[in-house]
Enzyme design. Sequence first.
Site, PDB file in Angstrom:
ATOM      1  N   LYS A   9      11.939   3.131   5.291  1.00 49.71           N
ATOM      2  CA  LYS A   9      11.992   4.572   5.004  1.00 49.71           C
ATOM      3  C   LYS A   9      13.350   4.957   4.421  1.00 49.71           C
ATOM      4  O   LYS A   9      13.451   5.842   3.569  1.00 49.71           O
ATOM      5  CB  LYS A   9      11.727   5.360   6.282  1.00 49.71           C
ATOM      6  CG  LYS A   9      10.327   5.120   6.828  1.00 49.71           C
ATOM      7  CD  LYS A   9       9.958   6.110   7.896  1.00 49.71           C
ATOM      8  CE  LYS A   9       8.556   5.824   8.418  1.00 49.71           C
ATOM      9  NZ  LYS A   9       8.536   4.665   9.341  1.00 49.71           N
ATOM     10  N   ASN A  40       4.175   0.763   2.053  1.00 48.47           N
ATOM     11  CA  ASN A  40       4.088  -0.361   2.987  1.00 48.47           C
ATOM     12  C   ASN A  40       4.235  -1.663   2.216  1.00 48.47           C
ATOM     13  O   ASN A  40       3.448  -1.930   1.304  1.00 48.47           O
ATOM     14  CB  ASN A  40       2.736  -0.357   3.691  1.00 48.47           C
ATOM     15  CG  ASN A  40       2.456   0.958   4.386  1.00 48.47           C
ATOM     16  OD1 ASN A  40       2.958   1.220   5.465  1.00 48.47           O
ATOM     17  ND2 ASN A  40       1.676   1.815   3.727  1.00 48.47           N
ATOM     18  N   ARG A  71       0.860  -1.191   0.000  1.00 41.64           N
ATOM     19  CA  ARG A  71       0.000   0.000   0.000  1.00 41.64           C
ATOM     20  C   ARG A  71       0.888   1.230   0.000  1.00 41.64           C
ATOM     21  O   ARG A  71       1.745   1.391   0.875  1.00 41.64           O
ATOM     22  CB  ARG A  71      -0.923   0.038   1.218  1.00 41.64           C
ATOM     23  CG  ARG A  71      -2.072   1.065   1.039  1.00 41.64           C
ATOM     24  CD  ARG A  71      -2.876   1.304   2.315  1.00 41.64           C
ATOM     25  NE  ARG A  71      -2.082   2.009   3.303  1.00 41.64           N
ATOM     26  CZ  ARG A  71      -1.999   1.656   4.591  1.00 41.64           C
ATOM     27  NH1 ARG A  71      -2.652   0.611   5.049  1.00 41.64           N
ATOM     28  NH2 ARG A  71      -1.246   2.343   5.419  1.00 41.64           N
ATOM     29  N   ARG A  98      -8.076   7.679   4.668  1.00 37.52           N
ATOM     30  CA  ARG A  98      -8.171   7.949   6.103  1.00 37.52           C
ATOM     31  C   ARG A  98      -8.206   9.450   6.323  1.00 37.52           C
ATOM     32  O   ARG A  98      -7.459  10.192   5.663  1.00 37.52           O
ATOM     33  CB  ARG A  98      -6.981   7.328   6.842  1.00 37.52           C
ATOM     34  CG  ARG A  98      -7.180   5.841   7.110  1.00 37.52           C
ATOM     35  CD  ARG A  98      -5.932   5.214   7.673  1.00 37.52           C
ATOM     36  NE  ARG A  98      -4.834   5.316   6.731  1.00 37.52           N
ATOM     37  CZ  ARG A  98      -3.609   4.876   6.983  1.00 37.52           C
ATOM     38  NH1 ARG A  98      -3.329   4.323   8.139  1.00 37.52           N
ATOM     39  NH2 ARG A  98      -2.653   4.987   6.074  1.00 37.52           N
ATOM     40  N   LYS A 145      11.734  11.217  10.510  1.00 38.35           N
ATOM     41  CA  LYS A 145      11.128   9.893  10.615  1.00 38.35           C
ATOM     42  C   LYS A 145      12.160   8.876  11.056  1.00 38.35           C
ATOM     43  O   LYS A 145      13.150   8.652  10.369  1.00 38.35           O
ATOM     44  CB  LYS A 145      10.570   9.477   9.249  1.00 38.35           C
ATOM     45  CG  LYS A 145       9.360  10.291   8.813  1.00 38.35           C
ATOM     46  CD  LYS A 145       8.777   9.697   7.535  1.00 38.35           C
ATOM     47  CE  LYS A 145       7.334  10.095   7.353  1.00 38.35           C
ATOM     48  NZ  LYS A 145       6.697   9.272   6.309  1.00 38.35           N
ATOM     49  N   SER A 149      -2.383  -2.718   5.996  1.00 39.46           N
ATOM     50  CA  SER A 149      -3.630  -2.934   6.729  1.00 39.46           C
ATOM     51  C   SER A 149      -4.845  -2.258   6.098  1.00 39.46           C
ATOM     52  O   SER A 149      -4.719  -1.456   5.186  1.00 39.46           O
ATOM     53  CB  SER A 149      -3.458  -2.465   8.170  1.00 39.46           C
ATOM     54  OG  SER A 149      -2.919  -1.165   8.178  1.00 39.46           O
ATOM     55  N   GLU A 181       4.604   7.175   2.380  1.00 40.59           N
ATOM     56  CA  GLU A 181       5.429   5.983   2.571  1.00 40.59           C
ATOM     57  C   GLU A 181       4.876   4.835   1.750  1.00 40.59           C
ATOM     58  O   GLU A 181       3.747   4.888   1.249  1.00 40.59           O
ATOM     59  CB  GLU A 181       5.503   5.587   4.047  1.00 40.59           C
ATOM     60  CG  GLU A 181       4.169   5.141   4.631  1.00 40.59           C
ATOM     61  CD  GLU A 181       4.290   4.665   6.082  1.00 40.59           C
ATOM     62  OE1 GLU A 181       5.412   4.608   6.606  1.00 40.59           O
ATOM     63  OE2 GLU A 181       3.244   4.337   6.676  1.00 40.59           O
ATOM     64  N   GLU A 216       9.347   1.103  13.421  1.00 39.21           N
ATOM     65  CA  GLU A 216       7.987   0.957  12.908  1.00 39.21           C
ATOM     66  C   GLU A 216       6.965   0.987  14.029  1.00 39.21           C
ATOM     67  O   GLU A 216       7.307   1.005  15.194  1.00 39.21           O
ATOM     68  CB  GLU A 216       7.859  -0.364  12.149  1.00 39.21           C
ATOM     69  CG  GLU A 216       8.619  -0.377  10.857  1.00 39.21           C
ATOM     70  CD  GLU A 216       8.274   0.794   9.953  1.00 39.21           C
ATOM     71  OE1 GLU A 216       7.120   1.221   9.958  1.00 39.21           O
ATOM     72  OE2 GLU A 216       9.166   1.284   9.253  1.00 39.21           O
ATOM     73  N   GLY A 217       5.701   0.967  13.634  1.00 43.37           N
ATOM     74  CA  GLY A 217       4.633   0.892  14.618  1.00 43.37           C
ATOM     75  C   GLY A 217       3.986   2.249  14.862  1.00 43.37           C
ATOM     76  O   GLY A 217       3.014   2.356  15.580  1.00 43.37           O
TER      77      GLY A 217
END
Lengths: 552, 552
Positions: B387, B220, B202, B528, B441, B225, B218, B445-446
Amino acid sequence: MGVGHSSLPSSVDSLCINVFKPHPKTSALYNPTPQKHLFPTKKHSLFAGLKIGSFNHGRVPGEMEIQKGIAAAQKPIVDFHGIDEGLIQKIVYDALVWSSLHGLVVGDRNVQRSGKLPGLGMVHAPIALLPTPFPESHWKQACELAPIFNELVDRVSLDGKFLQDSLARTKTADAFTSRLLDIHSKMLEMSKKEEIRLGLHRSDYMLDEKTKLLLQIELNTISSSFAGLGCLVTDLHRTLLDDYGEELGLDSKMIPGNTARLQFAEALAKAWAEYNNPRWAVVMVVVQTEERNIFDPDLTWHCIPYLGFTYNVRSIRKTLAEIDSEGQLLPDGTLAVGGQAVAVIYFRAGYTPADYPSESEWSARLLMEQSSAIKCPSISYHLAGTKKIQQELAKPNVLERFLDNKDDIAKLRKCFAGLWSLVDLDIIKEAIEKPELFVMKPQREGGGNNIYGGDVKETLLRLQKEGSGEDGAYILMQRIFPAASLTYLIRDGICHKDHAISELGVYGAYLRNKENVIMNDQCGYLMRTKVSSSNEGGVAAGFAVLDSIYLT
Amino acid sequence: MGVGHSSLPSSVDSLCINVFKPHPKTSALYNPTPQKHLFPTKKHSLFAGLKIGSFNHGRVPGEMEIQKGIAAAQKPIVDFHGIDEGLIQKIVYDALVWSSLHGLVVGDRNVQRSGKLPGLGMVHAPIALLPTPFPESHWKQACELAPIFNELVDRVSLDGKFLQDSLARTKTADAFTSRLLDIHSKMLEMSKKEEIRLGLHRSDYMLDEKTKLLLQIELNTISSSFAGLGCLVTDLHRTLLDDYGEELGLDSKMIPGNTARLQFAEALAKAWAEYNNPRWAVVMVVVQTEERNIFDPDLTWHCIPYLGFTYNVRSIRKTLAEIDSEGQLLPDGTLAVGGQAVAVIYFRAGYTPADYPSESEWSARLLMEQSSAIKCPSISYHLAGTKKIQQELAKPNVLERFLDNKDDIAKLRKCFAGLWSLVDLDIIKEAIEKPELFVMKPQREGGGNNIYGGDVKETLLRLQKEGSGEDGAYILMQRIFPAASLTYLIRDGICHKDHAISELGVYGAYLRNKENVIMNDQCGYLMRTKVSSSNEGGVAAGFAVLDSIYLT
């Protein structure tokens, strides 16, 4: 009379077990159906983390305990002994996912804000993991009865004198029925006619083990619940058998289709169309207040949306108090609520005294009854579904007053359990001597009020002593003893294997105008199953789950 | 790298706002799209009991406050001024019912047992009530980029030296990346080849208001998700516009279709078929432990079931610890877990250090990487999505090492924001002087770890002073300033009107074997939206909701 939606997860009223009185027609011993389906023990421990536990103890029962329990209980119709636990875990996981994705959800009582709005505090509905075996002949019998009961209710509703006379003693003993009768009297006085009549009923049955008879528990003519969730459980079980049927030795085609929610929506839409003028009138759902409405995901979620999606019929939701304050009767008889003309009124509230905390709610009920809106149910339909009328109809030669077709009358009579008023001294004597064979049912609605076992004796003796006329509030009914079978029940994510008994409800939809019957259909079904740790005395501790049927 | 599913309801990382550096290509002032759709003020107070409130204060904002807020903010693309509140209440109610019936639900953090099993502690997903306007040209641009990024990731994954060299400084500063690189090195040493490669990616974008450029946030490449819930929101918004579009002046056809979940399932099934031998091998979903898995209703509920229903592919769920204890590598390279051959591994866990609490989890990751199972993603794909690699690819002439097609290269470059490593002294100087135009950045992660505003300056000064090499763990990125538009956001049953900014993610699926590319598709999208009470500095307080797009 609607089973209160809040009663399902733990209460027993929705699956009341009635007093048994040997039926004169048969004394054949119970002969269980031969085991058709055996389950292979193929290993499928595909999903981790699931607990198969006991609700009572919160621990996993040992194999020994299960075996012991099984040996002590009735021989089950379908044998669950052989299913591998790993396979069960996988099916449970799939069932929970499916439920979450398809709206097979209810409000979680542990979550405070649950039920205040849709979408909050949801948990999967309590369900049986697999459908419960049910004889095809009895299933067909129950389906055939639906349109006959529809017609019977309609005919009874037209006989105002019969309703008033039959309920005269109940009126003095039960304040709620008394208020309903007052409204009914007013309608009789003003010669109010309901030319378009809509009934959405559910007749509940149990299969008596000893006599092998399908016997009626009660007939619901107001707020018949679970038409939505019941259909979803059928869909769930069919999906599970499509996926696992081969391993389980079960065929999804043996689960009868269930489209109750669509048919109820169709009936409401047809009634709306029949009202006809003006076309922009709405369907009004009478709902409980936010405080009382613990959770009602059923009709308002699962049926009413179809009115909009499929039939382009607008609907509104109003409490009785709101109807009292916003409603008015226009000179032509139209009911307007909040400035909107109402074509059809569906009562999802109003079936229990708790829904009428003040005169305001009774005033709303009267206002609606006076209007030309189609009421589902009208006050006459509501009264025709009372337990007292059920008992009156079971008397000799009463059905003949309402129906012409002898076959229909015979079919109805065949499903009637023993029903008596408390003026029958012989029966009272018998019930005091053998209370375990009877159940006392108060006229009061909302469930959980039935009297069993030793309490039957005590209550009858007290009523005899007092002679207060309170006995008019009760009927006596034969207790029905259904067979228990081994079932997987899931609640709160935990799967529990136990012996359980079931109650089958069959929905009916009836619509007619002055000239013609427009709709008189059987509309799907509702199977509810509850744990019965003992099949002998009283009501067993346990909880009811939604279920479907597997024809045998 | 997947946005942690647990971050959606309240965290800001999933909608990070990046530091802005003026793009050389344009300095045009923002010119809002003309208002296409005006909303009539038709009165529709059909549903009672709903509160349109403010999340911050738990009270209903006055009309004055709303007007004031609007005046102070950016001019919205679609004007929500005119919508009658009664109509909004009715749409909110319908949206909540629809969400409950169609699985648009997440775990409720307020309910302790939520997420332990499916079906427990559910609440509707946080959603935008209506789709957010998005220019069709930028939508098409984002869709066109998906297969190019798919190909780029594949090409980069084949260049082990590029990955190792680019991440050399990160390795010394970030322990997690270091462990991934160790596994990658081992694979290089043993000349391990991934002949069948599956990527489910994504790529996330924001639309920079001033430059009108679609800029990548970014990419993914692991655990992308919301492919499931994102599709459902699209379906919800289309349904709402089918019902209310006329009143709102909106056309449901302007919401692009979204079948990400079906396409992801198709890609997994095709990969499974490609593995081919043995046909009874399973798809294994690597899941987080029960303790960490707050809620993952998305891929495992919304995609994986299709594997069974549609493709008859069996799936299993295992934690990394379980894979370590139950897994083994057969002599032919087959991975067997719990005695079952694994064809495809989908990582829904393993993207964050917290998923590796002991050596056992790392051992499982290595075991899988050594096997012939198709890994989604392989260690190379995983690293290609870091990244640091994103920043390396943005350097001049780097894309040309991997791609031949000049048009494709130009398209990629056009969506690259300014990206720099912390060895670029000019940029560090600029970022210390104007920290509001940058975001720092970390490789970690997370989510929730990005550094904004004054903290950028402080952190850069500290790193310069310490000279510890920790700077290798960060990249600097241009901050992107998206336009805010007035949006209705619903969380916990409460609808809140506020200015919000959006991030568009476009899914891509890529599958190839030794000879051919089998699948290289754009697969639906994820919108989103989060409240932005200020469009100026830092990250605004607020929460992210799932959304869809309305093409303008």
